[in-house]
Design a protein around this motif. Structure first.
Motif, PDB file in Angstrom:
ATOM      1  N   GLU A  32       0.829  -1.210   0.000  1.00 34.06           N
ATOM      2  CA  GLU A  32       0.000   0.000   0.000  1.00 34.06           C
ATOM      3  C   GLU A  32       0.862   1.257   0.000  1.00 34.06           C
ATOM      4  O   GLU A  32       0.580   2.221  -0.713  1.00 34.06           O
ATOM      5  CB  GLU A  32      -0.908   0.000   1.231  1.00 34.06           C
ATOM      6  CG  GLU A  32      -1.794   1.217   1.335  1.00 34.06           C
ATOM      7  CD  GLU A  32      -2.562   1.266   2.632  1.00 34.06           C
ATOM      8  OE1 GLU A  32      -3.478   2.090   2.705  1.00 34.06           O
ATOM      9  OE2 GLU A  32      -2.243   0.510   3.562  1.00 34.06           O
ATOM     10  N   GLY A  33       1.940   1.255   0.765  1.00 34.50           N
ATOM     11  CA  GLY A  33       2.845   2.397   0.781  1.00 34.50           C
ATOM     12  C   GLY A  33       3.507   2.624  -0.565  1.00 34.50           C
ATOM     13  O   GLY A  33       3.621   3.760  -1.024  1.00 34.50           O
ATOM     14  N   ILE A  37       3.110   5.910  -3.147  1.00 33.37           N
ATOM     15  CA  ILE A  37       4.224   6.676  -3.709  1.00 33.37           C
ATOM     16  C   ILE A  37       4.090   6.784  -5.227  1.00 33.37           C
ATOM     17  O   ILE A  37       4.291   7.856  -5.809  1.00 33.37           O
ATOM     18  CB  ILE A  37       5.572   6.036  -3.317  1.00 33.37           C
ATOM     19  CG1 ILE A  37       5.815   6.236  -1.828  1.00 33.37           C
ATOM     20  CG2 ILE A  37       6.721   6.626  -4.129  1.00 33.37           C
ATOM     21  CD1 ILE A  37       7.013   5.485  -1.294  1.00 33.37           C
ATOM     22  N   VAL A  38       3.725   5.687  -5.874  1.00 34.14           N
ATOM     23  CA  VAL A  38       3.531   5.705  -7.330  1.00 34.14           C
ATOM     24  C   VAL A  38       2.383   6.647  -7.701  1.00 34.14           C
ATOM     25  O   VAL A  38       2.494   7.434  -8.649  1.00 34.14           O
ATOM     26  CB  VAL A  38       3.279   4.276  -7.862  1.00 34.14           C
ATOM     27  CG1 VAL A  38       2.825   4.293  -9.309  1.00 34.14           C
ATOM     28  CG2 VAL A  38       4.529   3.426  -7.713  1.00 34.14           C
ATOM     29  N   THR A  39       1.307   6.599  -6.939  1.00 34.21           N
ATOM     30  CA  THR A  39       0.163   7.478  -7.204  1.00 34.21           C
ATOM     31  C   THR A  39       0.553   8.948  -7.037  1.00 34.21           C
ATOM     32  O   THR A  39       0.188   9.795  -7.866  1.00 34.21           O
ATOM     33  CB  THR A  39      -1.003   7.141  -6.264  1.00 34.21           C
ATOM     34  OG1 THR A  39      -1.342   5.778  -6.426  1.00 34.21           O
ATOM     35  CG2 THR A  39      -2.213   8.000  -6.541  1.00 34.21           C
ATOM     36  N   GLN A  46       1.483  14.674 -13.801  1.00 31.82           N
ATOM     37  CA  GLN A  46       0.369  15.039 -14.669  1.00 31.82           C
ATOM     38  C   GLN A  46      -0.213  16.418 -14.370  1.00 31.82           C
ATOM     39  O   GLN A  46      -1.032  16.910 -15.136  1.00 31.82           O
ATOM     40  CB  GLN A  46      -0.735  13.991 -14.582  1.00 31.82           C
ATOM     41  CG  GLN A  46      -0.334  12.656 -15.176  1.00 31.82           C
ATOM     42  CD  GLN A  46      -1.453  11.627 -15.075  1.00 31.82           C
ATOM     43  OE1 GLN A  46      -2.473  11.866 -14.456  1.00 31.82           O
ATOM     44  NE2 GLN A  46      -1.244  10.490 -15.694  1.00 31.82           N
ATOM     45  N   SER A  47       0.178  17.031 -13.271  1.00 32.66           N
ATOM     46  CA  SER A  47      -0.390  18.327 -12.910  1.00 32.66           C
ATOM     47  C   SER A  47       0.222  19.436 -13.743  1.00 32.66           C
ATOM     48  O   SER A  47       1.435  19.502 -13.941  1.00 32.66           O
ATOM     49  CB  SER A  47      -0.159  18.619 -11.429  1.00 32.66           C
ATOM     50  OG  SER A  47      -0.843  17.676 -10.650  1.00 32.66           O
ATOM     51  N   ALA A  48      -0.645  20.323 -14.222  1.00 33.27           N
ATOM     52  CA  ALA A  48      -0.180  21.430 -15.059  1.00 33.27           C
ATOM     53  C   ALA A  48       0.273  22.610 -14.215  1.00 33.27           C
ATOM     54  O   ALA A  48       1.191  23.325 -14.589  1.00 33.27           O
ATOM     55  CB  ALA A  48      -1.291  21.855 -16.007  1.00 33.27           C
ATOM     56  N   ASN A  49      -0.375  22.829 -13.064  1.00 31.55           N
ATOM     57  CA  ASN A  49      -0.005  23.945 -12.199  1.00 31.55           C
ATOM     58  C   ASN A  49      -0.201  23.549 -10.737  1.00 31.55           C
ATOM     59  O   ASN A  49      -0.670  22.463 -10.427  1.00 31.55           O
ATOM     60  CB  ASN A  49      -0.803  25.209 -12.550  1.00 31.55           C
ATOM     61  CG  ASN A  49      -2.297  24.948 -12.531  1.00 31.55           C
ATOM     62  OD1 ASN A  49      -2.762  24.070 -11.828  1.00 31.55           O
ATOM     63  ND2 ASN A  49      -3.038  25.726 -13.309  1.00 31.55           N
ATOM     64  N   ALA A  59      -8.391  15.592  -3.200  1.00 27.82           N
ATOM     65  CA  ALA A  59      -9.347  14.532  -3.546  1.00 27.82           C
ATOM     66  C   ALA A  59      -8.842  13.160  -3.098  1.00 27.82           C
ATOM     67  O   ALA A  59      -9.606  12.345  -2.561  1.00 27.82           O
ATOM     68  CB  ALA A  59      -9.606  14.533  -5.052  1.00 27.82           C
ATOM     69  N   VAL A  60      -7.560  12.914  -3.275  1.00 29.21           N
ATOM     70  CA  VAL A  60      -6.986  11.634  -2.850  1.00 29.21           C
ATOM     71  C   VAL A  60      -7.062  11.488  -1.328  1.00 29.21           C
ATOM     72  O   VAL A  60      -7.424  10.431  -0.811  1.00 29.21           O
ATOM     73  CB  VAL A  60      -5.533  11.492  -3.357  1.00 29.21           C
ATOM     74  CG1 VAL A  60      -4.836  10.318  -2.709  1.00 29.21           C
ATOM     75  CG2 VAL A  60      -5.511  11.347  -4.861  1.00 29.21           C
TER      76      VAL A  60
END
Length: 106
Positions: A32-33, A37-39, A46-49, A59-60
């Motif tokens: 799970e850990g 980390i991968v998530t 993937q974040s633009a800003n 959200a996570v």
């Protein structure tokens, strides 16, 4: 003879299924850990800003804490008495460590 029987008892305690389930639980926690980390890495890449990054992590975190909230609601009996009994039973469980043999300590 006494030492041999003591060693046999220690060996039986180590082969007990509770030890195996304890190891499986810890391996699953490690998995799970690693997945978290991968998530996190994927969310950052993937974040633009910065605002988008913050929203995704919020959200996570919300989804992660939903299980704790549902367990607390069950523990207080707000979901039902059957689930309350199950939650209280789970809280009372623990792991029994095998008794240490004073003769085998170094």
């Amino acid at each position: 003879k006494r030492v041999a029987s003591s060693q046999k008892q220690n060996q039986q305690q180590q082969n007990h299924p509770i030890g195996i389930s304890f190891q499986v639980a810890n391996i699953l926690r490690l998995l799970e850990g690693c997945l978290s980390i991968v998530t996190s890495f994927l969310l950052i890449v993937q974040s633009a800003n910065v605002i988008d990054l913050f929203i995704r992590f919020a959200a996570v975190e919300f989804v992660i804490h939903m299980d704790n909230l549902s367990f607390a609601l069950a523990e207080h009996g707000l979901i039902g008495t059957r689930l309350q009994k199950a939650a209280l039973h789970l809280n009372s469980l623990g792991y029994r460590y095998p008794a240490a043999n004073p003769r085998t300590r170094k």
